[in-house]
Design an enzyme around this catalytic site. Structure first.
Site, PDB file in Angstrom:
ATOM      1  N   ARG A 159       8.579 -24.235   4.019  1.00 37.04           N
ATOM      2  CA  ARG A 159       7.817 -24.168   5.150  1.00 37.04           C
ATOM      3  C   ARG A 159       6.707 -25.133   5.694  1.00 37.04           C
ATOM      4  O   ARG A 159       6.651 -25.782   6.603  1.00 37.04           O
ATOM      5  CB  ARG A 159       7.220 -22.698   5.700  1.00 37.04           C
ATOM      6  CG  ARG A 159       8.151 -21.546   5.417  1.00 37.04           C
ATOM      7  CD  ARG A 159       7.728 -20.350   5.286  1.00 37.04           C
ATOM      8  NE  ARG A 159       8.706 -19.435   5.568  1.00 37.04           N
ATOM      9  CZ  ARG A 159       8.306 -18.136   5.632  1.00 37.04           C
ATOM     10  NH1 ARG A 159       7.107 -17.480   5.545  1.00 37.04           N
ATOM     11  NH2 ARG A 159       9.386 -17.022   5.711  1.00 37.04           N
ATOM     12  N   GLY A 197       0.813  -1.257  -0.190  1.00 39.92           N
ATOM     13  CA  GLY A 197       0.079   0.071   0.099  1.00 39.92           C
ATOM     14  C   GLY A 197       0.850   1.304  -0.051  1.00 39.92           C
ATOM     15  O   GLY A 197       0.581   2.228  -0.585  1.00 39.92           O
ATOM     16  N   SER A 213      12.535 -15.714  12.715  1.00 40.79           N
ATOM     17  CA  SER A 213      12.604 -15.660  11.357  1.00 40.79           C
ATOM     18  C   SER A 213      13.307 -16.993  10.611  1.00 40.79           C
ATOM     19  O   SER A 213      14.018 -17.793  11.463  1.00 40.79           O
ATOM     20  CB  SER A 213      13.836 -14.502  10.942  1.00 40.79           C
ATOM     21  OG  SER A 213      13.994 -14.747   9.821  1.00 40.79           O
ATOM     22  N   GLU A 263      -0.304  -9.217   0.003  1.00 34.45           N
ATOM     23  CA  GLU A 263      -0.773 -10.456   0.703  1.00 34.45           C
ATOM     24  C   GLU A 263      -2.371 -10.445   0.378  1.00 34.45           C
ATOM     25  O   GLU A 263      -2.999 -11.501   0.689  1.00 34.45           O
ATOM     26  CB  GLU A 263      -0.528 -10.375   2.295  1.00 34.45           C
ATOM     27  CG  GLU A 263      -0.880 -11.730   2.837  1.00 34.45           C
ATOM     28  CD  GLU A 263      -0.181 -12.221   4.329  1.00 34.45           C
ATOM     29  OE1 GLU A 263       0.256 -10.960   4.667  1.00 34.45           O
ATOM     30  OE2 GLU A 263      -0.757 -12.746   4.768  1.00 34.45           O
TER      31      GLU A 263
END
Lengths: 257, 637
Positions: B330, B45, B284, B425
Site C-alpha cells: 500500500r 473488543g 478493497s 488497531e
C-alpha cells in the site's frame, strides 16, 4: 438544486414531535443524503439552533446505523440503497422531501431521527449464534460446505441489522431480520446442532419485544437495502412447524426432526 | 518510562508456547471474582469480551454505538490472511511472518509478528466454526485469494464483506455471553477517561450518550480495543464516529504512545467529488488482484478511457514493479498514484484519480465470476459515483485508512500502565511502519480471541481484586474532571462549528503529515496546530446541553482530542529523520523514489510520554532487533 426538507423533530420518547421545514438552496447532485443533512446542521448550528440528530457511522451502507424514512420509504427511493448511500442525483430541483424516523412500538424515539433498536440485539441473544467456545473449533477444512450452501448462507448473512424491514412492515414485524439470521446459520452444517432451539428462541424473543406478526405483506423485502428475501421467513416458519409438531428443539423433544 | 517488552527467551517459534506455559493462571473457580472492562466492540473488543466471558470472568463491555455490531470492523472488505497453505503454493507460518516483517519495513517486533502468524490458522478455524460464510471452492473447501505484499494466495474472504462477517461471528459470540450473564454490555456509552489508582488501571469514566450522565466504572483490569485515529485527517475511510479519545486519554494517564506518525494511506479509494464530502470510501485491495492500474501516458489527456488504446496507457505499477505489479504494498502504490496525479496524469472530472480497470478480467472470466468476487464493491462504487465499473474503469485515489501507531504494549499486550491492555488497531504492535492488506482482521482477532484472554490472567493472578467503588475519591475526581471538560466545551459559545475546525485540522495534517513529509512542512504544522487549538477553545460553538443526547458535544470532545493528538503525530514524523514504510520523508529517499531507512539511528519504536499540559512530551525508544529476517531494502520489483 434547491430542495425543501420537512424533518421530524422530537425531544424523546413520550414527548410530542413535529415536522420542521428547511429550505436547502445549494445541493449538488453528487452529495449524499447525509452530506446534505450535515449541511443543514451546519447552518442550524451557525444560526444558534439545535441540529437534527440522526444516526450514522460508516456512510457506505454496511454498518446499519443509518435509517430514516424518506418520502414514505425506509432509506428512500432507490432500491438496494441505504440512506447514507443515497445521493442527491436521485432527486430533482424543487423537490420536497419528508424525513422521518423508523416508526414502531419496539423502536422508541430517543431524539429526532434516532430510535432505540436494542430489541434486535435481544433477538440475536436468544439464539442468533453458534455455540462454540474460543479454541474448541476443529480444523477449518474438516467440514466441507457445498458451495451453493455457502453462497446461500452468505446471502442471508448480509443483513446489516438496520431495521428498515420493521419500519416498512404494517405490523412492525422483525421476522425478516430474525429469519435472515436463522437462515444464515441453518444453511450451514455448523448450525444444525442448534437449529430448532434457535428458531424457537429467536421467534419467542421477537414476540416478547413487541414486534408484530408476519402476515405476508412483503413490504420488508421491498425496503431491505441488502435484498434479503422473504423466502427466509418461509424457511423459518417451516423450522417452527417442524419443532412444534415433533418437539425437536424443545426440552423433552427428540434430537432429530 | 520503562519499556520492557518482556519477550520470552528461546527460539522464535517457541516463544508463545513458552509464555503460555510459564504465565500464571487464574483458577476457573476464581475467575468469576474478577471484573474486566473492555472498551470497544470491534473485532478485537468483541472477541476478547466474548472469550473472557466464556472463561468465566465478569466482563463489562462498552461501545458508544447503539449496538456492538456497529463497530467499524464491519466495513473491512477484502479478506483475512492465514498461513494454512491450502493452495499448496509455498505458504507457511514462517513465510507469513517474514512477509509481514518485511511489509512493515522492519519497524515491528519480530516475536509479536511470529505469534500473529502462528495464531492466524486458529482464527480461521474459530470463524468457520461460528458460521462465518467464507467463500468456498466447488468441493466445499475454503477458497483463497492474493493480497498486496505477498506472492502466495493466503487470504480468506467472504465476497467483499469479510470484516462484516468476521465481526458478526464475534458479535454473536459476544451476545451469547450477554445472554449467559457473563458479559454486561453497555451500549451508547462513550469512554472519556481512564482511572489509575496506585499506579494501576482500575476503571473508566463514561458518558451515557442518551442521558448525558457521566459515570465511573470500577474493574480489576481495563482493555482498550478502540480502533485507530485516521479521522485526525477528517477525510478518511473510517466511520464518522472513529476517534483517538480513548488512547489519547490513556496517554495522558501515563500510557506510552508509539509511532503516532505511522499512518497508512490506502491506495484504492473513491476520489473526492466535492468540498462537502464527509468521508472517503474504500475500494478493497482485493480488487487489485484482478484490476489493472493505469493513467494516460500523455498528461492532460481528456479522452474517455475506452478511447485510449493500450499503447497510450501507462500501467505504471506493472512497469515499475514487474514481480508484484498491481499487488505492490500500500505505501508504495499510494505514493506512485500521488506522483502520477501531481504530474498531471490524473483522470476524472477533478483530474484527481487513477484508473483501476477490469476490462481484461471481465473478458477473461466473464461478468458473472467478477460479480461473485466483488459484486457488492462494484455496486457500492456505482451508487456513489453514478458510474458503472463493469462498463468503465473505476477511478481511485489514496486516502487515510489505518494507523500502525498506537499505544505501546509489551508481549502480553499490556501498556506502560499496569492493568491497562490495548488490542487491535488501538495498539502499535505488529505492523511496523506499514500494514499489509488482510492483516488487520488477523491481528484484531488474534489479540482478542487468543492473546489477551490468557495474558490478562497472568496480570490478574497477582494483581488487585476489588476493594474499590465508584464513590472513592479517584473515581469521583475523574468524574468531576470529565464533567468540567464537557462544561468548558459548551461554555465557549463561539461562532465556528466543530466540523469546520476538524476539516481545517484534517487538511493541515493531510498536506503536511500525509503521504510525503518534510522538515519544513512538519515544523509549519507544529506551529499552526497549537494556534488552531487555541482558536478552538476561544471560538467553537457547541449547541445544546450536556444532560441530553447531543451529537455536537460528542463530536466536540473528539475533535478537542484530535487537536492535541495532531501535534504529537507531527512531532513524531519530525523526529523520525528517515523514511520507512508509510512514513515518507522527502529528505530520505532512494534514487528510485522509495523509502530510505536509517537502520543505524532509527531501528526502534518511538514511544512518547505525556509530561503535562503545554509541556513537550518525552521521547523514549524500544530498540528493535532483527534476528530472523535479514534487514534489507524492501524491493517489490
Amino acid at each position: 438544486m434547491k430542495l425543501t426538507l420537512h424533518v421530524w423533530r422530537q425531544q424523546g420518547h413520550g414527548t410530542a414531535g413535529t415536522f420542521e421545514t428547511h429550505e436547502v438552496p445549494q445541493v449538488s447532485p453528487d452529495m449524499s443524503f447525509l452530506d446534505m443533512l450535515d449541511l443543514v446542521n451546519e447552518e442550524i448550528t451557525a444560526n444558534g439552533g439545535d441540529p437534527i440528530a440522526f444516526e450514522h457511522d460508516c456512510r457506505e451502507g454496511i454498518c446499519g446505523s443509518c435509517g430514516m424514512v424518506i418520502n414514505g420509504r425506509p432509506h428512500g427511493p432507490r432500491k438496494l440503497t441505504t440512506a447514507c448511500q443515497l445521493h442527491m442525483r436521485s432527486f430533482s430541483d424543487g423537490d420536497e422531501i419528508w424525513v422521518e424516523p423508523w416508526r414502531a412500538d419496539s423502536f422508541p424515539v430517543l431524539r429526532d431521527l434516532v430510535v432505540d433498536r436494542a430489541p434486535l440485539d435481544r433477538i440475536i441473544e436468544a439464539g442468533g449464534y453458534i455455540s462454540v467456545r474460543t479454541g474448541s473449533a476443529p480444523e477449518a477444512n474438516a467440514i466441507a460446505v457445498p458451495k451453493p450452501d455457502a453462497d446461500r448462507a452468505f446471502e442471508a448473512a448480509a443483513c446489516i441489522g438496520c431495521g428498515a424491514c420493521v419500519a416498512a412492515c404494517p405490523n412492525a414485524s422483525a421476522m425478516l431480520f430474525t429469519a435472515a439470521k436463522a437462515a444464515h446459520l441453518s444453511f450451514l452444517p455448523q448450525g444444525q446442532a442448534e437449529r430448532y432451539e434457535r428458531a424457537l428462541g429467536m421467534v419467542a424473543a421477537h414476540d416478547e419485544h413487541g414486534f408484530g406478526n408476519c402476515t405476508n405483506h412483503g413490504a420488508c423485502q421491498e425496503a431491505c437495502p441488502k435484498g434479503i428475501s422473504v423466502r427466509y421467513i418461509a424457511r423459518l416458519n417451516r423450522d417452527l412447524l417442524r419443532a412444534t409438531l415433533t418437539g425437536v428443539g424443545m426440552d423433552d423433544g427428540p434430537t432429530d426432526a | 518510562m520503562e519499556l520492557n517488552a518482556r519477550i520470552p527467551d528461546g527460539p522464535i517459534a517457541e516463544k508463545w508456547s513458552r509464555r503460555r506455559f510459564e504465565m500464571k493462571l487464574v483458577n476457573p473457580a476464581n475467575k468469576r471474582k474478577y471484573d474486566v472492562i473492555v472498551v470497544g466492540t470491534g473485532l478485537a473488543g468483541a472477541s476478547a469480551a466474548a472469550t473472557m466471558g466464556e472463561l468465566g470472568y465478569r466482563v463489562h463491555a462498552f461501545t458508544f454505538h447503539d449496538s456492538a455490531r456497529r463497530a467499524h470492523s464491519i466495513a473491512a472488505q477484502g479478506g483475512i490472511n492465514a498461513a494454512k497453505n491450502y493452495q499448496g503454493d509455498g505458504d507457511s507460518i514462517r513465510r507469513l511472518f517474514q512477509d509481514t516483517v518485511k511489509g512493515g519495513d522492519f519497524r515491528s517486533r519480530e516475536a509479536n509478528v511470529h505469534r500473529l502468524a502462528e495464531l492466524s490458522v486458529n482464527i480461521i478455524d474459530q470463524a468457520v466454526a461460528q458460521g462465518v460464510p467464507f467463500a468456498r471452492e466447488y468441493g466445499g473447501l475454503l477458497a483463497n485469494r492474493s493480497f498486496g505484499g505477498a506472492q502466495v494466495s493466503r487470504t480468506f474472504y467472504a465476497r467483499g464483506q469479510t470484516g462484516q462477517q468476521l465481526l458478526l461471528g464475534a458479535y454473536q459470540a459476544l451476545e451469547r455471553q450477554v445472554a449467559a450473564g457473563t458479559v454486561h454490555l453497555h451500549t451508547r456509552s462513550e469512554l472519556l477517561d481512564i482511572v489509575v489508582v496506585d499506579g494501576r488501571a482500575r476503571g473508566i469514566v463514561t458518558r451515557d450518550l442518551v442521558s448525558g450522565k457521566i459515570e465511573a466504572h470500577v474493574a480489576d483490569a481495563v482493555v482498550l480495543a478502540t480502533g485507530g485515529y485516521s479521522n485526525a485527517f477528517f477525510l478518511s475511510t473510517n466511520a464518522k464516529g472513529c476517534n483517538v479519545t480513548a488512547t489519547w486519554r490513556a496517554y495522558r494517564r501515563g500510557a506510552g504512545f508509539a509511532n503516532p506518525c505511522f499512518t497508512q494511506i490506502h491506495p484504492t479509494c473513491i476520489p473526492l467529488s466535492g468540498e462537502y464530502q464527509s468521508k472517503l470510501t474504500l475500494m478493497s485491495e482485493s480488487l487489485r488482484n484482478d484490476g489493472r492500474i493505469w493513467v494516460p501516458k500523455r498528461a492532460g489527456d481528456e479522452r474517455p478511457a475506452d478511447a485510449i488504446p493500450d499503447a497510450e496507457r501507462d500501467y505504471y505499477l506493472e512497469r515499475l514493479y514487474p514481480s508484484f505489479g498491481n499487488l505492490t504494498p500500500r505505501d508504495i502504490a499510494s505514493r506512485r498514484a500521488k506522483e502520477m496525479v501531481d504530474a498531471g496524469h490524473g483522470v476524472g472530472p477533478l483530474r484527481n484519480g487513477v484508473y483501476l480497470d477490469f476490462r481484461e478480467v471481465i473478458r477473461r472470466v466473464g461478468r458473472q465470476t467478477v460479480s461473485e468476487r466483488y459484486g457488492n464493491l462494484f455496486a457500492m462504487y456505482e451508487k456513489i459515483t453514478g458510474e458503472d465499473p463493469y462498463a468503465r474503469p473505476m477511478r481511485i485515489y489514496p486516502a487515510p485508512h489505518y494507523t500502525m501507531g498506537g499505544l505501546w504494549v509489551d508481549y502480553d499486550l499490556m501498556t506502560t500502565v499496569p492493568g491497562l491492555f490495548a488490542i487491535g488497531e488501538a495498539n502499535f504492535s505488529d505492523h511496523g511502519a506499514n500494514r499489509l492488506g488482510a492483516s488487520a482482521l488477523m491481528q484484531g482477532l488474534a489479540d482478542g480471541y487468543f492473546i489477551v484472554p490468557l495474558t490478562i490472567g497472568h496480570y490478574l493472578a497477582d494483581g488487585p481484586r476489588g476493594g474499590l467503588s465508584p464513590e472513592d475519591a479517584p473515581f469521583r475526581d475523574a468524574v468531576s474532571e470529565v464533567e468540567g471538560f464537557q462544561r468548558r466545551l459548551l461554555d465557549v459559545n463561539g461562532s465556528r462549528t466543530v466540523d469546520s475546525f476538524h476539516q481545517e485540522l484534517g487538511r493541515l495534517l493531510w498536506d503536511r503529515c500525509g503521504m510525503a513529509r518534510s522538515e519544513e512542512g512538519l515544523k509549519e504544522a507544529l506551529e499552526r496546530i497549537p494556534e488552531l487549538r487555541e482558536e478552538f477553545w476561544r471560538n467553537v460553538r457547541v449547541p445544546g446541553s450536556a444532560d441530553t443526547l447531543n451529537q455536537s458535544l460528542e463530536k466536540a470532545g473528539r475533535v478537542a482530542d484530535f487537536l492535541e493528538f495532531g501535534e504529537i503525530m507531527c512531532r513524531d514524523a519530525l523526529t523520525r529523520d528517515e523514511s520507512c514504510g508509510a512514513h515518507y520523508r522527502e529528505e530520505h529517499t532512494t534514487e528510485e523514489g522509495e523509502a530510505r531507512r536509517d537502520d543505524e539511528r532509527f531501528a526502534h519504536a518511538a514511544v512518547w510520554e505525556y509530561r503535562g499540559e503545554g509541556v513537550e512530551p518525552a521521547r523514549h525508544v524500544e530498540p528493535l532487533t532483527f534476528e530472523e529476517v535479514a534487514l534489507t531494502q524492501r524491493s517489490y520489483k
